[in-house]
Scaffold this motif. Sequence first.
Motif, short mmCIF file in Angstrom:
data_model
loop_
_atom_site.label_atom_id
_atom_site.label_comp_id
_atom_site.label_asym_id
_atom_site.label_seq_id
_atom_site.Cartn_x
_atom_site.Cartn_y
_atom_site.Cartn_z
N ASP A 11 -85.82 25.74 32.42
CA ASP A 11 -84.53 26.31 32.02
C ASP A 11 -83.42 25.70 32.87
O ASP A 11 -82.89 26.33 33.80
N LYS A 12 -83.08 24.48 32.55
CA LYS A 12 -82.04 23.78 33.31
C LYS A 12 -80.66 24.27 32.90
O LYS A 12 -80.47 24.74 31.77
N PRO A 13 -79.68 24.15 33.80
CA PRO A 13 -78.32 24.60 33.46
C PRO A 13 -77.74 23.89 32.25
O PRO A 13 -76.95 24.47 31.51
N GLU A 14 -78.13 22.64 32.04
CA GLU A 14 -77.55 21.87 30.94
C GLU A 14 -78.25 22.11 29.60
O GLU A 14 -77.80 21.61 28.57
N THR A 61 -80.95 18.51 27.58
CA THR A 61 -80.01 19.45 26.97
C THR A 61 -80.58 20.13 25.73
O THR A 61 -80.00 21.07 25.21
N TYR A 82 -68.31 20.45 30.01
CA TYR A 82 -68.43 21.80 30.57
C TYR A 82 -68.22 22.84 29.48
O TYR A 82 -67.11 23.29 29.21
N LYS A 85 -75.61 28.69 27.03
CA LYS A 85 -76.57 29.78 27.03
C LYS A 85 -76.15 30.85 26.02
O LYS A 85 -74.97 31.17 25.89
N ASN A 107 -70.27 26.34 27.31
CA ASN A 107 -71.30 27.36 27.42
C ASN A 107 -72.53 26.93 26.65
O ASN A 107 -72.45 26.62 25.46
N ASP A 142 -80.29 27.25 25.29
CA ASP A 142 -81.50 28.08 25.27
C ASP A 142 -81.69 28.85 23.97
O ASP A 142 -82.81 29.22 23.62
#
Length: 527
Positions: free
Chosen positions: A379-382, A354, A421, A425, A423, A385
């Motif tokens: 670039d993982k969803p979790e 993360t 859950y 990004k 955001n 960035d």
Amino acid sequence: MAESSLTARKTRSASISSLPPSMSSSISSLSEEIQCSICLDVFTDPVTTPCGHNFCKICLNKCWDNSQTCSCPYCKETFKQRPDLKINTTLRELVDHCKKKSPETLKTTEVLCDFCEERKLKALKSCLVCQSSYCETHLERHLRVAGLMKHKLMDPVSNMEDYICQKHERPLDLFCRDDQTCVCSVCTVTDHKNHKTVAIEEESQEKKTELMKTQKDVQLMIQNRIKKIQEIKHSAEVRKGFYTELLKMMKKQQKAAEKQEQELIEDLEQEITELKMRNTELEQLSHTEDHLHLLQIHSSLCSSRNTRNWPEIRMKTLRRALTQLKDTIDEKLTLTELKWMQQYAVDVTLDPDTASPYLILSDDGKQVRCGDIEQKLPDKPERFDTCVCVLGKEGFSSGRFYFEVQVKGKTEWDLGVAREYINRKGQISLRPSDGYWTVWLRNGDEYKACAGPRVSLSLRVKPQRVGVFVDYEKGLVSFYDVKSNSHIYSFTTQSFTGKLYPYFSPCPNDGGKNSSPLIITPVSYYK
């Protein structure tokens, strides 16, 4: 005798259990004395033969009804005439007494062979088809003869009738899942036709699996309740310790107040003495004839002396004592609250999946600082960035948890918890409506709770270590300065859904001014 034994077993079931400790030794010594040697069960209406041996009345009568002579089944003594059997009331009272004390205690210690005539040997197996029990010698034919080898053998039992279908006199070797009962093979083509039936071994195995799961659930319930008891006891100890410390502190404050009061009294008494002396001088001068002397000292005696304002001094002293007392009590209360929360400490480790590419995590996952160069990471969803933040590995969806973070040497940081859950990004908004419950430091001394809108916090000292406590069910997130035992801020009456994860942001380096890492530290408290 074997037929009598089988008939008696079909007549009634044996009582089984164990005696209370106080009776175990005495009843074990009576075990043979209160059992009928014909049915091998506890006496029912015991009678005594002329030779002195005891049997159930019904067992002995059946034995004699099927015999040409009347002899003792135990010692074989023959009687010329059939004895007139009368109930042995003493023995019956003894049996009844034992049954009342522990009705399931009186149990045959072992199953005996139905075919041994002289000295009965211990049974090795029971046959459900023959409905008899066999010692090793008499079992031999079941292991050799082809027809008998098909019989269903089992570990020896005395209550054979419980394993036999009373309607068809066949072994209960199947289980009807529709009616949830054991049945025989004949039942499956009559009363239980078209029902779902399986072998009792198969059903038993499934039931054992269910029992094991239930047992685990029960064990977990036991562990949870033991943990709750420990929590209650710990809370009681903390509360007791707090009141003890508070009592000592109040006694100390009382002694200090009494000392101040005594000093005030002494000062007042000294001033009263001085005023009395002045009053005497004034009295004497009011009657003097020395006019010159009177005029010379008149102004000094009549002018206002610099006396103290005792009411004001007294109120200041009381206010100071009360303020000190209140500050001490507030500190003690916060310390007690913090100690209670620390019992819910969890081991938090940072989740590298993360972490922002700009963050550098220690190998043990306990420290995080901001680097100057963006790392090349998947670039993982979790993964965050853009914002320099990271979550803990473990999430919590119930109960309470607590962790501490060292923020020493930093000019900016964010701490708190975040919903699973969220955001991750681009730019994020630290507020409860977006799934974040945090406090932050900016510009070295500006503390705010990100409550949406933000709430400015006025702290007496700069926190060096921050404690974060969450009560999921109560919707509570609280922050504490661990070293000063002071409360920073609390989010209350929140509504949580899903897992909550510890949230950390060391913030940018700011040209090296904010290069110190955030450190997840072992929980400890300061006295």
